[in-house]
Design a protein around this motif. Structure first.
Motif, mmCIF file in Angstrom:
data_model
loop_
_atom_site.group_PDB
_atom_site.id
_atom_site.type_symbol
_atom_site.label_atom_id
_atom_site.label_comp_id
_atom_site.label_asym_id
_atom_site.label_seq_id
_atom_site.Cartn_x
_atom_site.Cartn_y
_atom_site.Cartn_z
ATOM 1 N N ARG A 457 0.840 -1.193 0.000
ATOM 2 C CA ARG A 457 0.000 0.000 0.000
ATOM 3 C C ARG A 457 0.879 1.249 0.000
ATOM 4 N NH1 ARG A 457 -2.302 -3.620 3.693
ATOM 5 N NH2 ARG A 457 -4.408 -4.299 3.116
ATOM 6 N N PRO A 458 0.579 2.225 -0.853
ATOM 7 C CA PRO A 458 1.351 3.474 -0.861
ATOM 8 C C PRO A 458 1.345 4.179 0.491
ATOM 9 C CG PRO A 458 -0.005 3.308 -2.834
ATOM 10 C CD PRO A 458 -0.418 2.182 -1.933
ATOM 11 N N THR A 459 0.287 3.971 1.286
ATOM 12 C CA THR A 459 0.202 4.599 2.613
ATOM 13 C C THR A 459 1.104 3.920 3.634
ATOM 14 O OG1 THR A 459 -1.639 3.146 3.188
ATOM 15 C CG2 THR A 459 -2.186 5.291 2.234
ATOM 16 N N GLY A 460 1.655 2.757 3.281
ATOM 17 C CA GLY A 460 2.490 2.022 4.222
ATOM 18 C C GLY A 460 1.706 1.192 5.211
ATOM 19 N N LEU A 461 0.376 1.244 5.147
ATOM 20 C CA LEU A 461 -0.441 0.493 6.094
ATOM 21 C C LEU A 461 -0.209 -1.008 5.955
ATOM 22 C CD1 LEU A 461 -3.860 2.362 6.008
ATOM 23 C CD2 LEU A 461 -2.313 2.161 7.945
ATOM 24 N N ILE A 462 -0.150 -1.683 7.081
ATOM 25 C CA ILE A 462 0.088 -3.120 7.121
ATOM 26 C C ILE A 462 -1.247 -3.821 7.350
ATOM 27 C CG2 ILE A 462 1.365 -4.960 8.312
ATOM 28 C CD1 ILE A 462 3.364 -2.788 9.190
ATOM 29 N N HIS A 621 9.082 -3.505 2.797
ATOM 30 C CA HIS A 621 9.021 -2.359 1.889
ATOM 31 C C HIS A 621 9.098 -1.047 2.665
ATOM 32 C CE1 HIS A 621 7.754 -0.022 -1.651
ATOM 33 N NE2 HIS A 621 6.948 0.628 -0.836
ATOM 34 N N ASN A 622 8.377 -0.950 3.769
ATOM 35 C CA ASN A 622 8.395 0.274 4.579
ATOM 36 C C ASN A 622 9.783 0.564 5.122
ATOM 37 O OD1 ASN A 622 5.671 0.425 4.086
ATOM 38 N ND2 ASN A 622 5.029 -0.118 6.165
ATOM 39 N N GLU A 623 10.458 -0.484 5.617
ATOM 40 C CA GLU A 623 11.798 -0.309 6.185
ATOM 41 C C GLU A 623 12.809 0.092 5.111
ATOM 42 O OE1 GLU A 623 12.585 -4.022 8.049
ATOM 43 O OE2 GLU A 623 11.327 -3.602 9.817
ATOM 44 N N LYS A 624 12.664 -0.514 3.930
ATOM 45 C CA LYS A 624 13.600 -0.229 2.847
ATOM 46 C C LYS A 624 13.472 1.200 2.344
ATOM 47 C CE LYS A 624 14.929 -1.831 -1.781
ATOM 48 N NZ LYS A 624 14.676 -2.838 -2.844
ATOM 49 N N HIS A 625 12.247 1.729 2.306
ATOM 50 C CA HIS A 625 12.012 3.056 1.732
ATOM 51 C C HIS A 625 11.733 4.123 2.790
ATOM 52 C CE1 HIS A 625 11.186 0.275 -1.629
ATOM 53 N NE2 HIS A 625 11.632 1.250 -2.387
ATOM 54 N N GLY A 626 11.852 3.767 4.072
ATOM 55 C CA GLY A 626 11.650 4.740 5.140
ATOM 56 C C GLY A 626 10.238 5.271 5.219
ATOM 57 N N ILE A 627 9.265 4.418 4.948
ATOM 58 C CA ILE A 627 7.861 4.834 4.963
ATOM 59 C C ILE A 627 7.273 4.670 6.358
ATOM 60 C CG2 ILE A 627 5.546 4.326 4.071
ATOM 61 C CD1 ILE A 627 6.852 3.417 1.478
ATOM 62 N N ILE A 628 6.619 5.706 6.846
ATOM 63 C CA ILE A 628 5.913 5.638 8.124
ATOM 64 C C ILE A 628 4.424 5.488 7.823
ATOM 65 C CG2 ILE A 628 5.358 6.842 10.267
ATOM 66 C CD1 ILE A 628 8.008 8.344 9.987
ATOM 67 N N PRO A 629 3.818 4.376 8.197
ATOM 68 C CA PRO A 629 2.396 4.150 7.879
ATOM 69 C C PRO A 629 1.503 5.230 8.484
ATOM 70 C CG PRO A 629 3.441 2.126 8.650
ATOM 71 C CD PRO A 629 4.411 3.235 8.923
ATOM 72 N N TYR A 630 0.448 5.539 7.773
ATOM 73 C CA TYR A 630 -0.525 6.503 8.293
ATOM 74 C C TYR A 630 -1.925 6.066 7.894
ATOM 75 C CZ TYR A 630 -0.228 8.286 3.477
ATOM 76 O OH TYR A 630 -0.229 8.396 2.113
ATOM 77 N N THR A 631 -2.887 6.400 8.739
ATOM 78 C CA THR A 631 -4.278 6.007 8.504
ATOM 79 C C THR A 631 -4.843 6.725 7.290
ATOM 80 O OG1 THR A 631 -4.639 5.610 10.852
ATOM 81 C CG2 THR A 631 -6.599 5.961 9.508
ATOM 82 N N VAL A 632 -5.590 5.990 6.491
ATOM 83 C CA VAL A 632 -6.256 6.584 5.332
ATOM 84 C C VAL A 632 -7.291 7.596 5.810
ATOM 85 C CG1 VAL A 632 -7.811 6.125 3.395
ATOM 86 C CG2 VAL A 632 -5.910 4.566 3.877
ATOM 87 N N THR A 633 -7.304 8.756 5.185
ATOM 88 C CA THR A 633 -8.329 9.759 5.505
ATOM 89 C C THR A 633 -9.171 9.995 4.259
ATOM 90 O OG1 THR A 633 -6.809 11.562 4.940
ATOM 91 C CG2 THR A 633 -6.919 10.891 7.246
ATOM 92 N N ARG A 634 -10.450 10.067 4.452
ATOM 93 C CA ARG A 634 -11.363 10.302 3.337
ATOM 94 C C ARG A 634 -12.531 11.110 3.852
ATOM 95 N NH1 ARG A 634 -15.772 7.820 1.085
ATOM 96 N NH2 ARG A 634 -15.728 6.099 2.559
ATOM 97 N N SER A 635 -12.910 12.141 3.100
ATOM 98 C CA SER A 635 -14.011 12.998 3.541
ATOM 99 C C SER A 635 -15.314 12.214 3.559
ATOM 100 C CB SER A 635 -14.147 14.212 2.600
ATOM 101 O OG SER A 635 -14.399 13.773 1.281
ATOM 102 N N ASP A 636 -16.262 12.736 4.324
ATOM 103 C CA ASP A 636 -17.581 12.113 4.383
ATOM 104 C C ASP A 636 -18.208 12.139 3.001
ATOM 105 O OD1 ASP A 636 -19.851 10.971 5.324
ATOM 106 O OD2 ASP A 636 -20.580 12.733 6.408
#
Length: 714
Positions: A457-462, A621-636
């Motif tokens: 996932r591009p967001t880094g979410l596991i 993948h996150n460790e290799k590219h230094g990605i910090i996962p973040y929660t998906v945000t989507r408007s109502d």
């Protein structure tokens, strides 16, 4: 220059780049089957859009229901604003098919309400396919049902150009021949009006645009695009082509030949009934068919004309009907979204339709040729579609078998029971990650196709953590887990096995002070949308359901999914069901799925193994590219929020005025807003506004708008 022009502020990230490259290479190699195994939140739609741009072929995108089809249509429309992105679903707001129940001697007449806007979009899709190559059609299973012949549709088009010599009356007759109706008072789609040498036509497939054709004697002097409401000219045209106003359109010579064949079949069927002493059936079929023939002769159309499609198109008995797929060129791509659901749905359409119509034929309501007005059989569908791309987070055996040319053991990392050595069967190389170079990847000869995994996932979410707990205290444990999440401001989904359990558990949890609601198949479809919106808006914290908390449910605020009785192996606790349900927590950084079970079933083991594998790949993948996962945000949801805000404003006006509000004016304004929402395909918003109108009318003592509970056709 590419046939398709993809516009997006994003570029391929994570697994998307390798998935796009490999799928493109496979399709260019001529492979018939390929599967995109994409997890929730990995950007499967964006990947498919890039593939379409690369292969430059007209594309049919199929979804298993109207709601998801509308969502895909909106997304692809934004990706390809310069291309023809069309929407083709059943044009019925509600639909009750014609049927007969012999046991009770009950005949159910076909009853339906056609949505004019969807009918326009269907005609627009047909027209685009005949005139353009850069076409993407997002469709439901409606695309495998009988439709008029593309050859007849194309041959009956009326091209006009400035300077063309044509008698005005001949032009009007041509318009009538393609089922346009003259109406000089009410100018709506599919109609034309005449004012001397000026003819104004409102094409059935255009949105808020009509065409004015001005004659000077027998010569076309000017062609203009006009505003159908004001008549103001918007632009001057050198030429224009008018397409038929209906989907079932037949040239007059074909219609005459068809009527001869219909009468011949009618005579044979009447004789058959009379020989069997079925005099009621003989009289019934004769009366009904003669009426239809008279309508076709006088109007060129009749109610249920699709039942005579075999004669109208000149097909021999048993031959497959013409469908939307026949409007595509020989070389096109079919994308099947949520294929694990869509493929079985496509395969099940024919038998259900056949059973209903056989009864109608046996009892004299339809001629035997009506059986040939049918959806495609599954093998016919497979032959007609050519190259296919299956898209699913949980592809079924059909997709796996075909996408691996029948070779066994594609899905890896399965153990028989926890603690035993890992079972690694012979399988194809894993098509994901960086271990295998894209440049060296060879899709193989035609027929040896592939599965491409897109699990990063591009967001880094596991993937959510999978936790197993015993059944003994599953209710108490669920309540405690819910309390912990609520304290953090997060939401929870709970799945049960029965509707009764969902309702009883909701009552119990509500009685102990928890904000909870339930959702299942008996809850109205529009109310379901409002329930989901309320969950996201934190109007309550816990949603209990059965099988609706799966595909297409996008709830970023949900961090916990509790699956009760997870070891009761079956449809609701199958491998696919568990993976899809657990995936609802995959858009939150604290995502967790808790399974209450005393035994590790094969389905649970598959979930554990696949989740472990995906978590490992994403973490690396996150460790290799230094990605910090973040929660998906989507408007109502925009449409619902607008409605809710409008409702609040209305209530405040009533309060400020002490209730002295012109109710009729409010109702009129809401009705206009409802029509506008329906025109924009915002059906949930339209239905919610309708409910508000009914409430106002009820308070005012007026009759509410009719709400017909009918079976919806997909």
């Amino acid at each position: 220059m590419s046939l398709f022009s993809l516009r997006s502020e994003y570029s391929p990230q994570g697994d998307q780049e390798q998935a796009i490259a490999k799928l493109t290479k496979s399709l260019r190699a001529g492979n018939d089957h390929q599967t995109l195994l994409g997890v929730t939140g990995s950007g499967k739609t964006f990947t498919v859009a890039n593939v379409i741009q690369n292969i430059e072929k007209p594309t049919l995108i199929m979804s298993h229901n109207k709601t998801l089809a509308a969502q895909l249509y909106s997304e692809f429309k934004s990706f390809f604003p310069d291309n023809a992105v069309e929407y083709f679903v059943s044009y019925f707001d509600y639909f009750q098919p014609e049927a007969y129940i012999p046991r009770t001697d009950t005949y159910i007449e076909k009853d339906s309400s056609i949505n004019d806007e969807i009918e326009r979009l269907r005609l627009s899709a047909m027209s685009s396919l005949l005139t353009r190559k850069d076409v993407i059609v997002v469709s439901s299973v409606s695309c495998i049902y009988g439709l008029g012949s593309p050859d007849d549709y194309k041959n009956m088009m009326i091209p006009v150009r400035v300077g063309q010599l044509i008698d005005r009356d001949d032009f009007l007759k041509s318009l009538v021949g393609i089922l346009y109706e003259r109406n000089d008072i009410e100018f709506t789609r599919g109609h034309f009006r005449v004012r001397g040498d000026v003819v104004e036509i409102y094409p059935a497939y255009l949105d808020n645009e009509a065409i004015r054709v001005e004659f000077f004697g027998d010569e076309i002097d000017r062609i203009s695009a006009i505003n159908p409401l004001t008549g103001t000219a918007r632009s001057q045209l050198d030429e224009f082509t008018f397409y038929p106003a209906k989907q079932f359109v037949t040239p007059k010579d074909k219609m005459n030949r068809a009527i001869v064949e219909i009468r011949k079949e009618l005579k044979e069927q009447v004789e058959k009934f009379e020989n069997n002493q079925q005099y009621l059936e003989a009289q019934r079929i004769k009366q009904r068919t003669e009426y239809d023939i008279e309508m076709m002769q006088e109007m060129g159309f009749c109610q249920g004309i699709e039942n005579y499609s075999r004669h109208l198109t000149g097909r021999p008995p048993g031959e497959k009907p013409g469908t939307l797929i026949d409007f595509f060129p020989d070389d096109f791509l079919t994308v099947i979204d949520e294929s694990h659901v869509s493929i079985p749905q496509i395969g099940g359409m024919y038998e259900g339709d056949r059973s209903r119509k056989t009864t109608l034929v046996d009892f004299g309501f339809r001629l035997p040729s009506a059986l040939d007005n049918r959806p495609l059989k599954f093998d016919e569908y497979m032959k007609a579609t050519g190259q296919r791309l299956y898209v699913s987070a949980t592809p079924a055996k059909f997709e796996i078998k075909n996408s691996t040319a029948g070779r066994k053991g594609y899905l890896p990392h399965k153990r028989k029971v926890i603690g035993e050595p890992e079972l690694v069967p012979e399988r194809l190389p894993r098509i994901s990650g960086s271990k295998q170079s894209i440049d060296k990847f060879d899709p193989g000869k035609k027929g040896v196709d592939l599965i491409v995994e897109q699990i990063i996932r591009p967001t880094g979410l596991i993937d959510p953590v999978i936790t197993l707990k015993p059944l003994k205290a599953q209710i108490d444990d669920t309540i405690e887990l819910c309390r912990q999440r609520i304290e953090k401001g997060e939401r929870v989904l709970v799945t049960t096995l029965t509707k009764r359990t969902a309702e009883d558990l909701t009552d119990y949890m509500r009685n102990i002070g928890l904000a909870v609601r339930y959702i299942h198949a008996d809850v109205d479809a529009i109310e379901r949308v409002e329930i989901l919106r309320s969950l996201r808006a934190a109007e309550f914290d816990i949603l209990i359901g059965i099988n609706l908390l799966r595909e297409g449910l996008d709830l970023p605020e949900v961090s916990l999914v509790c699956i009760l009785d997870a070891d009761k192996e079956g449809f609701l606790r199958s491998e696919t069901s568990l993976i899809q349900t657990a995936g609802r927590a995959a858009r939150h950084i604290n995502g967790e799925a808790v399974l209450f079970a005393d035994n590790i079933t094969d389905s649970i083991q598959s979930l554990l193994s696949i989740t472990e594998y995906r978590r490992r790949v994403q973490t690396e993948h996150n460790e290799k590219h230094g990605i910090i996962p973040y929660t998906v945000t989507r408007s109502d949801q925009e449409t619902l929020r607008k409605y809710t805000n409008g409702k609040a404003v209305e209530e405040s006006l009533v309060a400020e005025s002490g209730g002295d509000v012109d109710t009729l004016a409010v109702i009129k304004e809401l009705e206009e807003e409802m029509q506008e929402a329906a025109t924009k395909l915002e059906f949930e918003r339209a239905a919610l506004i309708r409910d508000q109108i009914n409430k106002l009318k009820k308070d005012a003592g007026e009759k509410p708008l009719p709400i017909k509970k009918k079976k919806i056709s997909y």
